[in-house]
Design an enzyme around this catalytic site. Sequence first.
Site, PDB file in Angstrom:
ATOM      1  N   ASP A 127       0.856  -1.179   0.000  1.00  0.00           N
ATOM      2  CA  ASP A 127       0.000   0.000   0.000  1.00  0.00           C
ATOM      3  C   ASP A 127       0.896   1.235   0.000  1.00  0.00           C
ATOM      4  O   ASP A 127       2.037   1.183   0.469  1.00  0.00           O
ATOM      5  CB  ASP A 127      -0.890  -0.030   1.246  1.00  0.00           C
ATOM      6  N   ASP A 175      -2.415  -1.250   5.752  1.00  0.00           N
ATOM      7  CA  ASP A 175      -2.800  -0.787   7.081  1.00  0.00           C
ATOM      8  C   ASP A 175      -4.307  -0.621   7.266  1.00  0.00           C
ATOM      9  O   ASP A 175      -4.771  -0.483   8.389  1.00  0.00           O
ATOM     10  CB  ASP A 175      -2.108   0.549   7.407  1.00  0.00           C
ATOM     11  N   ASP A 211      -7.397  -3.372   3.112  1.00  0.00           N
ATOM     12  CA  ASP A 211      -6.278  -4.251   2.777  1.00  0.00           C
ATOM     13  C   ASP A 211      -6.447  -5.661   3.350  1.00  0.00           C
ATOM     14  O   ASP A 211      -5.713  -6.571   2.964  1.00  0.00           O
ATOM     15  CB  ASP A 211      -4.961  -3.672   3.320  1.00  0.00           C
TER      16      ASP A 211
END
Length: 913
Positions: A330, A635, A639
Amino acid sequence: MEAPASSCHARSPQEVLQALETTPAGLDEIEVERRRLQFGANRIPEGRKRSLVLRFLAHFHNILIYVLLASASITALLGHWIDTGVILAVVIANAVIGFVQEGRAENALAAIRGILAPRTVVVRDDVRRTIDATELVPGDIVLLEAGDRVPADARLIEGRALRIDEAVLTGESIPVDKDASPVLIGATLAERRSMAFSGTLVVAGTAKAVVVTTGARTEIGQISGMLASVETLKTPLVQQMDVFSRWLTVFILSVAAGLLAFGVFVRQMPFADIFMIVVGLSVAAIPEGLPAVLTITLAVGVQAMAKRNAIVRRLPAIETLGSVSVICTDKTGTLTRNEMVVATLAASGGEFLVQGVGYEPEGAVLHEGVLTDAAQSPVLDEFSLCAKLCNDAALVRKGDAWCVEGDPMEGALLALSGKLPTNQPSVARTFTRTDAIPFDAAWRYMAVLSHDHANHAFIHAKGAPEAILAMCADQYTAAGETAPLEEVLWQEMMENMAAKGQRVIALATRRVDPAQTTLAVEDLDRKLTLIGLVGFIDPPRSEAVQAVAECHRAGIMVKMITGDHGTTARAIGGMIGLRNSRDVLTGADLATMSDADLAETAMHVDVFARTSPADKLRLVSALQSRGLVVAMTGDGVNDAPALKRADAGTAMGIKGSEAAKEASELVLADDNFASIAAAVREGRTVYDNIKKVISWTLPTNAGEALTVIAALLAGMTLPVSPVQILWINLVTATTLGIALAFEPTENGSMLRPPRPRNAPLLDGELLWHIILVSILFVSFVFGMFAYARAVGHPVELAQTMAVNLLVVLEIFHLFFIRNIHGTSLNWKAVRGTPAVWMAVAAVTIAQLAMTYLPPLQRVFGTTSVPLFEGVLIVLAGTAFFALLETEKQMRLTFRGRLNVGSTLSPAGLSTDR
């Protein structure tokens, strides 16, 4: 009544209200009860859970565990209760570890459920009331204000200056402006400005909205369902051990059955005698200490990774990191700091570069690479004053860190004001806000009227460049004077800043009569002076740049998957050094691709933007379909499904959501992408050590077993009795093997390409090593036994010499196997580690006790070995070591010659030049 969940963002508020059969006055209680029966409570349902007993027993359902239990039964029949206890302890310990680590998916769902708002304000029967969020139903009218957690997916009816932080759901790095205007039907989740989604946080403004979906039907609820359905892949080591265990079991049982038949029908031996020999052979062949040593090796890796800020939640994940071939990460908060900072100021005199870290109000301002101040560029005074006064945020120092209370972009403006070298008299005045026009998505700007004690009054405005430019009549020059507005110039500067991935706003000001105390839109229209443009960016972590480069050197691909804009993603990708930051695929692009096309495209595209949770999950699966071992870092709740699917899901420990942590195998305690590169290095060390343990255990076990088989087939007296073989297994199998768990990282571990997912545990090189060591074991043991008998030693002494030689061979084999990628004949190899020498000392003391202490002599049928024979045993071990080292150097030399003229691609595949 039908809830138009899939299209309500594109409908007008009146159409949505009509479709939901409700009004702005809300539902009545009778209708609420009816809908509650139809749709259920506004909570994410919990799945059925297995009982604790069944969960625990499930960990015994493994072929290797069955083999170990059978071994325990056999040793119990033989009366070797200590060996039985060791085997059972290994089995139970493995089951307990698995039982404690189980339930991650259930915990992830519980973490998502905890995100839902506990209480909310609704309008029912035209009366405002506060209720439990679980009581909401589609059609309810909810009221939202700053600080509220959105209780369900809702369509906005009214909104005033509404901004919502959706990072937990979309990965968007800054709060999103919201209003009630419809958007395009095909808008992605992050672009649905007319919607408020369950679990997101209102950071500014107020709103009235109608609930569209509740519970499991919300966007965050669908992530929960996706998470529950995601299959957790077995790690490469677990897969290989499963396959190896099955074949090992079949092989051992086949050989045992064949030898039993051979002894009974060919040798005409008594059944009881041959049965006990076969049992001893089986115990010798079964590496019962291997699971314990592997577990300890992984546990040592846990401690090493903890020092690198990587917390391991599931032991096999350590080994998986060692084989990672691609990292999907990410962007927000992982590669970047998740803190907005001002990077660029654009004025009519050119661009200023602003330096500094985070929200700390300290940093240099450069113009054409040279430090500048307000004496050289008076326009900086105007930037500073507007950034400070047209602002509702506050900067707070907590320890050594500066934090923002309020909007992150306004916090970055306050930090900018502290960095700008301004003329002290102009900023020393104390200003008081007299009136303001708060920010609203409808007009996309904020304006304030401020007075100071020196009888001056100013209007300051900030907002979208298009909105501010439309209200400006002129602009500040570099000298601080005014000049006609050059709209084409500003448009070019806006495009240049946007191409760098920056979010751009404009600042403007106007001096007014000190008697003016109110502010109206009429005071702004074509009456402001443009100060300039401000470019914001969520900057990459400096250590992330180095970590990406290290991953590339190690043959590991890095893919950035983000919910942010494509332009921003491309810019950040270039900054952190991704190999291909030019090509960007969005979620809309992925939707048009088949799984096969996606798997092909994902191999050479490194930046994926505007992705949904389903997109991230699909990308991870696509890469895995190409045989890659995938690590995923993230996070947010968005996700979690991809983190669970990945081979090594890695969550952020500080800013990561609980759902992300619970779905992951690892948690980075410092939220630093660089820590995953360090974790990969430790993972490779752990795998090397596991390989060493296996390379030491299997040949020694095979050598012991082959010694028994050779003697039985030849009709000779066993050179080592079954009870002595059990002694060797008890003393050396775990003691010497454990020493290999503490081996340090070998040189060049991060310069080797990752091993393929389907690389066999028992490869050709290891198979050859097993054969070679087994032959040498048999040759040396039979040679020692034959020598002892030839010089007239009794059988007891000959067997004692043979069993001591077996232990000596295993010790020398340990020193040989410590360096599998280089020579073992150097000072570092000879010096060893404290763990190695402690293990050797323990085994030596135990072997001396077994050989010379009368009580143990009676138990194991041993007798004292004379000094000359003892020296001979050690010399035989030295010769064994020399033969192995000679063979290794010949093999490494031959391999080096084969590699001449070829090179390694990043994926680790050999290619001709």
